[in-house]
Design a protein around this motif. Structure first.
Motif, PDB file in Angstrom:
ATOM      1  N   THR A  43       9.655   2.331   0.246  1.00  0.00           N
ATOM      2  CA  THR A  43       9.528   1.250   1.214  1.00  0.00           C
ATOM      3  C   THR A  43       8.147   0.619   1.049  1.00  0.00           C
ATOM      4  OG1 THR A  43       8.515   2.637   2.918  1.00  0.00           O
ATOM      5  CG2 THR A  43      10.944   2.558   2.860  1.00  0.00           C
ATOM      6  N   ASP A  44       7.917  -0.507   1.704  1.00  0.00           N
ATOM      7  CA  ASP A  44       6.595  -1.133   1.659  1.00  0.00           C
ATOM      8  C   ASP A  44       5.535  -0.194   2.240  1.00  0.00           C
ATOM      9  OD1 ASP A  44       7.670  -3.382   0.499  1.00  0.00           O
ATOM     10  OD2 ASP A  44       7.745  -4.545   2.355  1.00  0.00           O
ATOM     11  N   GLU A  45       5.927   0.618   3.230  1.00  0.00           N
ATOM     12  CA  GLU A  45       4.987   1.563   3.849  1.00  0.00           C
ATOM     13  C   GLU A  45       4.625   2.708   2.890  1.00  0.00           C
ATOM     14  OE1 GLU A  45       7.895   0.548   5.552  1.00  0.00           O
ATOM     15  OE2 GLU A  45       6.678  -1.002   6.530  1.00  0.00           O
ATOM     16  N   ASP A  46       5.507   3.000   1.931  1.00  0.00           N
ATOM     17  CA  ASP A  46       5.225   4.062   0.952  1.00  0.00           C
ATOM     18  C   ASP A  46       4.138   3.657  -0.042  1.00  0.00           C
ATOM     19  OD1 ASP A  46       7.122   5.854   1.957  1.00  0.00           O
ATOM     20  OD2 ASP A  46       8.711   5.069   0.656  1.00  0.00           O
ATOM     21  N   VAL A  47       3.950   2.365  -0.217  1.00  0.00           N
ATOM     22  CA  VAL A  47       2.962   1.855  -1.168  1.00  0.00           C
ATOM     23  C   VAL A  47       1.709   1.484  -0.382  1.00  0.00           C
ATOM     24  CG1 VAL A  47       2.471   0.132  -2.937  1.00  0.00           C
ATOM     25  CG2 VAL A  47       4.804   1.005  -2.669  1.00  0.00           C
ATOM     26  N   GLN A  48       0.699   2.341  -0.490  1.00  0.00           N
ATOM     27  CA  GLN A  48      -0.551   2.140   0.260  1.00  0.00           C
ATOM     28  C   GLN A  48      -1.640   1.685  -0.702  1.00  0.00           C
ATOM     29  OE1 GLN A  48      -1.153   5.963   2.094  1.00  0.00           O
ATOM     30  NE2 GLN A  48       0.741   5.805   3.267  1.00  0.00           N
ATOM     31  N   PHE A  49      -2.220   0.515  -0.420  1.00  0.00           N
ATOM     32  CA  PHE A  49      -3.222  -0.085  -1.304  1.00  0.00           C
ATOM     33  C   PHE A  49      -4.420  -0.515  -0.471  1.00  0.00           C
ATOM     34  CE2 PHE A  49      -4.729  -3.897  -3.742  1.00  0.00           C
ATOM     35  CZ  PHE A  49      -5.214  -3.197  -4.828  1.00  0.00           C
ATOM     36  N   ASN A  50      -5.567   0.069  -0.749  1.00  0.00           N
ATOM     37  CA  ASN A  50      -6.809  -0.269  -0.056  1.00  0.00           C
ATOM     38  C   ASN A  50      -7.848  -0.656  -1.097  1.00  0.00           C
ATOM     39  OD1 ASN A  50      -6.147   0.525   2.777  1.00  0.00           O
ATOM     40  ND2 ASN A  50      -5.821   2.493   1.792  1.00  0.00           N
ATOM     41  N   TYR A  51      -8.778  -1.524  -0.702  1.00  0.00           N
ATOM     42  CA  TYR A  51      -9.823  -1.925  -1.649  1.00  0.00           C
ATOM     43  C   TYR A  51     -11.105  -2.307  -0.926  1.00  0.00           C
ATOM     44  CZ  TYR A  51      -8.909  -6.830  -0.455  1.00  0.00           C
ATOM     45  OH  TYR A  51      -8.771  -8.015   0.220  1.00  0.00           O
ATOM     46  N   THR A  52     -12.188  -2.251  -1.672  1.00  0.00           N
ATOM     47  CA  THR A  52     -13.472  -2.798  -1.244  1.00  0.00           C
ATOM     48  C   THR A  52     -13.849  -3.820  -2.310  1.00  0.00           C
ATOM     49  OG1 THR A  52     -14.902  -1.277  -2.479  1.00  0.00           O
ATOM     50  CG2 THR A  52     -14.142  -0.528  -0.309  1.00  0.00           C
ATOM     51  N   GLU A  53     -15.048  -4.376  -2.233  1.00  0.00           N
ATOM     52  CA  GLU A  53     -15.446  -5.364  -3.238  1.00  0.00           C
ATOM     53  C   GLU A  53     -15.641  -4.748  -4.627  1.00  0.00           C
ATOM     54  OE1 GLU A  53     -19.000  -3.825  -1.072  1.00  0.00           O
ATOM     55  OE2 GLU A  53     -17.219  -4.882  -0.374  1.00  0.00           O
ATOM     56  N   SER A  54     -15.731  -3.412  -4.714  1.00  0.00           N
ATOM     57  CA  SER A  54     -15.992  -2.804  -6.021  1.00  0.00           C
ATOM     58  C   SER A  54     -15.098  -1.603  -6.341  1.00  0.00           C
ATOM     59  CB  SER A  54     -17.459  -2.372  -6.103  1.00  0.00           C
ATOM     60  OG  SER A  54     -17.714  -1.407  -5.101  1.00  0.00           O
ATOM     61  N   SER A  55     -14.019  -1.397  -5.562  1.00  0.00           N
ATOM     62  CA  SER A  55     -13.168  -0.236  -5.807  1.00  0.00           C
ATOM     63  C   SER A  55     -11.771  -0.483  -5.250  1.00  0.00           C
ATOM     64  CB  SER A  55     -13.763   1.003  -5.136  1.00  0.00           C
ATOM     65  OG  SER A  55     -13.783   0.836  -3.733  1.00  0.00           O
ATOM     66  N   GLU A  65       7.821  13.948  -6.783  1.00  0.00           N
ATOM     67  CA  GLU A  65       7.548  15.130  -5.969  1.00  0.00           C
ATOM     68  C   GLU A  65       6.160  15.059  -5.331  1.00  0.00           C
ATOM     69  OE1 GLU A  65       7.642  19.710  -7.018  1.00  0.00           O
ATOM     70  OE2 GLU A  65       9.525  18.702  -7.577  1.00  0.00           O
ATOM     71  N   GLU A  66       5.177  14.609  -6.117  1.00  0.00           N
ATOM     72  CA  GLU A  66       3.836  14.454  -5.551  1.00  0.00           C
ATOM     73  C   GLU A  66       3.481  12.975  -5.495  1.00  0.00           C
ATOM     74  OE1 GLU A  66       0.134  15.170  -8.240  1.00  0.00           O
ATOM     75  OE2 GLU A  66       1.640  16.568  -8.938  1.00  0.00           O
ATOM     76  N   ASP A  67       2.600  12.616  -4.571  1.00  0.00           N
ATOM     77  CA  ASP A  67       2.176  11.226  -4.442  1.00  0.00           C
ATOM     78  C   ASP A  67       1.615  10.737  -5.769  1.00  0.00           C
ATOM     79  OD1 ASP A  67       2.855  11.461  -1.800  1.00  0.00           O
ATOM     80  OD2 ASP A  67       0.798  11.454  -1.049  1.00  0.00           O
ATOM     81  N   GLN A  68       1.936   9.492  -6.113  1.00  0.00           N
ATOM     82  CA  GLN A  68       1.423   8.873  -7.326  1.00  0.00           C
ATOM     83  C   GLN A  68       0.193   8.058  -6.955  1.00  0.00           C
ATOM     84  OE1 GLN A  68       3.160   9.425 -10.540  1.00  0.00           O
ATOM     85  NE2 GLN A  68       3.641  11.005  -9.043  1.00  0.00           N
ATOM     86  N   CYS A  69      -0.912   8.248  -7.704  1.00  0.00           N
ATOM     87  CA  CYS A  69      -2.179   7.623  -7.338  1.00  0.00           C
ATOM     88  C   CYS A  69      -2.835   6.938  -8.537  1.00  0.00           C
ATOM     89  CB  CYS A  69      -3.162   8.668  -6.822  1.00  0.00           C
ATOM     90  SG  CYS A  69      -2.502   9.699  -5.521  1.00  0.00           S
ATOM     91  N   LEU A  70      -3.490   5.826  -8.255  1.00  0.00           N
ATOM     92  CA  LEU A  70      -4.353   5.162  -9.228  1.00  0.00           C
ATOM     93  C   LEU A  70      -5.572   4.685  -8.455  1.00  0.00           C
ATOM     94  CD1 LEU A  70      -4.892   4.138 -12.107  1.00  0.00           C
ATOM     95  CD2 LEU A  70      -3.772   2.003 -11.455  1.00  0.00           C
ATOM     96  N   CYS A  71      -6.739   5.214  -8.800  1.00  0.00           N
ATOM     97  CA  CYS A  71      -7.962   4.924  -8.059  1.00  0.00           C
ATOM     98  C   CYS A  71      -9.107   4.614  -9.008  1.00  0.00           C
ATOM     99  CB  CYS A  71      -8.365   6.121  -7.201  1.00  0.00           C
ATOM    100  SG  CYS A  71      -7.034   6.737  -6.183  1.00  0.00           S
ATOM    101  N   PHE A  72      -9.898   3.632  -8.651  1.00  0.00           N
ATOM    102  CA  PHE A  72     -11.120   3.330  -9.384  1.00  0.00           C
ATOM    103  C   PHE A  72     -12.246   3.196  -8.378  1.00  0.00           C
ATOM    104  CE2 PHE A  72      -7.968   1.940 -12.478  1.00  0.00           C
ATOM    105  CZ  PHE A  72      -8.480   2.505 -13.639  1.00  0.00           C
ATOM    106  N   GLY A  73     -13.275   4.010  -8.530  1.00  0.00           N
ATOM    107  CA  GLY A  73     -14.404   3.994  -7.619  1.00  0.00           C
ATOM    108  C   GLY A  73     -15.444   2.959  -7.959  1.00  0.00           C
TER     109      GLY A  73
END
Length: 118
Positions: A43-55, A65-73
């Motif tokens: 669902t749209d709620e399953d896809v969580q996307f947060n950002y700042t100006e540099s991450s 089975e486990e949450d799928q993640c892609l993160c850049f700090g």
């Protein structure tokens, strides 16, 4: 959802999405993440996307089975806005550059990426 870097309220997950396509389109950069059936499974709620100006931090729940993640700090440069669109078989992240003149050769600024770019 844009968050202030001073009040960073999301924590970075260990990225387990390691394969994506990257494209510098001038005013923005896009990441294309192939995820077979994500449009039906999540669902749209399953896809969580947060950002700042540099991450940014993307977490996809209920896909595997486990949450799928892609993160850049630390991104190559600062961004003014970011969006995530869920398609039938992929996610498309669009990062609007703060400085449209700066060319991005990779998504992060730590030199060689630790992800496979396809």
């Amino acid at each position: 959802q844009k968050l202030s870097s001073k009040t960073l309220s999301f924590h970075f997950h260990k990225s387990n999405i390691t394969k994506y396509a990257f494209c510098d389109e001038g005013k923005s950069v896009k990441l294309y993440i192939d995820m077979e059936g994500v449009g039906e499974k999540c669902t749209d709620e399953d896809v969580q996307f947060n950002y700042t100006e540099s991450s940014f931090d993307l977490v996809v729940k209920n896909y595997a089975e486990e949450d799928q993640c892609l993160c850049f700090g630390k991104l190559t440069a600062t961004i003014a806005k970011a969006t995530c669109k869920k398609k039938a078989n992929r996610l498309v992240l669009s990062l609007r550059k703060e400085n449209e003149e700066k060319e991005w050769h990779t998504i992060n600024d730590k030199g060689s990426p630790d992800h496979e770019i396809v």
